[in-house]
Design a protein around this motif. Structure first.
Motif, PDB file in Angstrom:
ATOM      1  N   PHE A  88     -49.261  96.761  52.448  1.00 44.51           N
ATOM      2  CA  PHE A  88     -50.621  96.402  52.103  1.00 44.51           C
ATOM      3  C   PHE A  88     -50.812  94.915  52.348  1.00 44.51           C
ATOM      4  O   PHE A  88     -49.837  94.147  52.390  1.00 44.51           O
ATOM      5  N   SER A  89     -52.056  94.497  52.487  1.00 51.53           N
ATOM      6  CA  SER A  89     -52.342  93.085  52.758  1.00 51.53           C
ATOM      7  C   SER A  89     -51.871  92.225  51.593  1.00 51.53           C
ATOM      8  O   SER A  89     -51.772  92.685  50.453  1.00 51.53           O
ATOM      9  N   GLU A  90     -51.610  90.958  51.888  1.00 50.42           N
ATOM     10  CA  GLU A  90     -51.142  90.034  50.843  1.00 50.42           C
ATOM     11  C   GLU A  90     -52.200  89.868  49.761  1.00 50.42           C
ATOM     12  O   GLU A  90     -51.871  89.744  48.584  1.00 50.42           O
ATOM     13  N   LYS A  91     -53.473  89.920  50.145  1.00 58.71           N
ATOM     14  CA  LYS A  91     -54.555  89.817  49.157  1.00 58.71           C
ATOM     15  C   LYS A  91     -54.491  90.993  48.175  1.00 58.71           C
ATOM     16  O   LYS A  91     -54.612  90.815  46.962  1.00 58.71           O
ATOM     17  N   THR A  92     -54.283  92.201  48.692  1.00 55.78           N
ATOM     18  CA  THR A  92     -54.165  93.388  47.842  1.00 55.78           C
ATOM     19  C   THR A  92     -52.954  93.265  46.932  1.00 55.78           C
ATOM     20  O   THR A  92     -53.032  93.566  45.738  1.00 55.78           O
ATOM     21  N   VAL A  93     -51.832  92.806  47.477  1.00 57.41           N
ATOM     22  CA  VAL A  93     -50.614  92.645  46.685  1.00 57.41           C
ATOM     23  C   VAL A  93     -50.850  91.651  45.556  1.00 57.41           C
ATOM     24  O   VAL A  93     -50.435  91.872  44.415  1.00 57.41           O
ATOM     25  N   GLU A  94     -51.561  90.549  45.851  1.00 60.10           N
ATOM     26  CA  GLU A  94     -51.853  89.548  44.824  1.00 60.10           C
ATOM     27  C   GLU A  94     -52.731  90.144  43.716  1.00 60.10           C
ATOM     28  O   GLU A  94     -52.515  89.880  42.529  1.00 60.10           O
TER      29      GLU A  94
END
Length: 129
Positions: A88-94
């Motif tokens: 998943f995108s880093e934004k989603t992970v954050e």
């Protein structure tokens, strides 16, 4: 968190991470020949209804995931790791990390409120050496 995350919750987490509403997901399922109501998808995601193999295959196609992901046991009790492993995108992970931290705090607060929290007594540093 349990190591055995139900398939429905995995489906829900992946659907939400992909930015799909339940309505959008069932519309895409209809395009694949699976007629399912939003309520039925909700029941599957919440573990109140089983999902057939045909439905599961179509859901995986809609979510663009390998079906095996839903049956893997997560080695870590960590949603962040699960989302990272599934690219998943880093934004989603954050965002997941923030939610996970909030949930941990709620659990901690509940334990304190219920009198279940037992702080561990630490030895003085000079005794630990």
């Amino acid at each position: 968190m349990s190591k055995d995350i139900p398939i429905g919750l995995k489906i829900k987490a992946i659907r939400e991470a992909r930015g799909l509403s339940q309505i959008e997901a069932v519309e895409r399922l209809a395009e694949k020949g699976i007629n399912m109501s939003r309520e039925t998808l909700s029941k599957i995601e919440n573990g109140n209804r089983t999902v057939s193999a045909v439905e599961l295959n179509a859901i995986c196609k809609v979510l663009n995931i390998d079906i095996n992901i839903l049956f893997e046991e997560d080695e870590d009790d960590d949603l962040v790791t699960l989302f990272r492993k599934n690219n998943f995108s880093e934004k989603t992970v954050e965002e997941v990390e923030k939610l996970q931290d909030m949930i941990k705090m709620f659990i901690y607060q509940k334990k304190i409120y219920n009198g279940e929290f037992k702080p561990q007594k630490k030895k003085p540093l000079w005794e630990e050496c």
